[in-house]
Design a protein around this motif. Structure first.
Motif, PDB file in Angstrom:
ATOM      1  N   ALA A  35      34.552  56.796  40.150  1.00 60.11           N
ATOM      2  CA  ALA A  35      33.935  58.127  40.063  1.00 60.11           C
ATOM      3  C   ALA A  35      34.894  59.128  39.423  1.00 60.11           C
ATOM      4  O   ALA A  35      34.487  59.926  38.569  1.00 60.11           O
ATOM      5  CB  ALA A  35      33.499  58.602  41.452  1.00 60.11           C
ATOM      6  N   TRP A  36      36.167  59.076  39.805  1.00 60.70           N
ATOM      7  CA  TRP A  36      37.140  60.009  39.241  1.00 60.70           C
ATOM      8  C   TRP A  36      37.386  59.700  37.758  1.00 60.70           C
ATOM      9  O   TRP A  36      37.441  60.604  36.930  1.00 60.70           O
ATOM     10  CB  TRP A  36      38.441  60.007  40.025  1.00 60.70           C
ATOM     11  N   PHE A  39      34.505  60.931  35.840  1.00 66.96           N
ATOM     12  CA  PHE A  39      34.543  62.397  35.815  1.00 66.96           C
ATOM     13  C   PHE A  39      35.526  62.878  34.737  1.00 66.96           C
ATOM     14  O   PHE A  39      35.228  63.805  33.977  1.00 66.96           O
ATOM     15  CB  PHE A  39      34.935  62.939  37.194  1.00 66.96           C
ATOM     16  N   HIS A  89      29.011  69.398  45.155  1.00 70.58           N
ATOM     17  CA  HIS A  89      29.921  68.251  45.108  1.00 70.58           C
ATOM     18  C   HIS A  89      31.291  68.624  44.526  1.00 70.58           C
ATOM     19  O   HIS A  89      31.380  69.293  43.500  1.00 70.58           O
ATOM     20  CB  HIS A  89      29.266  67.147  44.265  1.00 70.58           C
ATOM     21  N   PRO A  91      34.294  66.688  43.111  1.00 71.66           N
ATOM     22  CA  PRO A  91      34.713  65.339  42.709  1.00 71.66           C
ATOM     23  C   PRO A  91      36.167  65.009  43.037  1.00 71.66           C
ATOM     24  O   PRO A  91      36.509  63.842  43.188  1.00 71.66           O
ATOM     25  CB  PRO A  91      34.467  65.302  41.202  1.00 71.66           C
ATOM     26  N   GLU A  92      37.007  66.024  43.185  1.00 75.41           N
ATOM     27  CA  GLU A  92      38.408  65.757  43.515  1.00 75.41           C
ATOM     28  C   GLU A  92      38.589  65.405  44.996  1.00 75.41           C
ATOM     29  O   GLU A  92      39.651  64.934  45.400  1.00 75.41           O
ATOM     30  CB  GLU A  92      39.293  66.946  43.139  1.00 75.41           C
ATOM     31  N   VAL A  95      33.027  61.497  46.792  1.00 75.81           N
ATOM     32  CA  VAL A  95      32.255  60.706  45.844  1.00 75.81           C
ATOM     33  C   VAL A  95      30.775  60.944  46.129  1.00 75.81           C
ATOM     34  O   VAL A  95      30.350  60.875  47.290  1.00 75.81           O
ATOM     35  CB  VAL A  95      32.590  59.203  45.991  1.00 75.81           C
TER      36      VAL A  95
END
Length: 142
Positions: A35-36, A39, A89, A91-92, A95
């Motif tokens: 996910a990261w 992103f 959300h 993201p850091e 998820v």
């Protein structure tokens, strides 16, 4: 999880939702890394949402925010909460993945320790490698 078919449907203990929950539980850090990494590739300005399509062969996809908003309108705002979570959300820290099944949608939301940026560093793999590895693993669960 939201069902869009008849309310008489009984949940199947072997359903894709339960299998997906097990997959997520067993692969949280790699999912956070993926996910990261995605992103970072897409950038902060992207309104794409990470998704999993389980209709045929389980695979990762991108869902446009507008498509999820349109679905919400079509189902008379029954997934408004999902839209709110996606808009908030971080993201850091967490998820968020939208899973799409036949007539169903499920939000997967979790935090990891370490957070997603550290998971990506620790994974020591590029996004394509993570995608390939996770899709193969997911196929085994489904």
């Amino acid at each position: 999880m939201f069902l869009f078919d008849s309310p008489e449907s009984k949940p199947d203990p072997n359903s894709w939702r339960r299998k997906l929950d097990k997959f997520v539980k067993d692969n949280k850090q790699e999912l956070a890394a993926l996910a990261w990494g995605l992103f970072l590739e897409r950038g902060e300005e992207s309104d794409d949402v990470l998704g999993i399509d389980v209709v045929e062969k389980p695979r990762f996809v991108y869902c446009k925010q507008e498509a999820i908003e349109e679905l919400n309108r079509q189902v008379k705002n029954h997934i408004q909460e999902i839209l709110g979570v996606l808009k908030a959300h971080k993201p850091e820290k967490e998820v968020a993945i939208v899973a799409i099944g036949e007539g169903e949608i499920k939000l997967i939301l979790f935090e990891t320790e370490p957070p997603p940026p550290a998971c990506f560093e620790e994974a020591a793999a590029d996004v394509d490698t993570l995608l390939d590895r996770l899709e193969k693993s997911m196929a085994e669960y489904m």
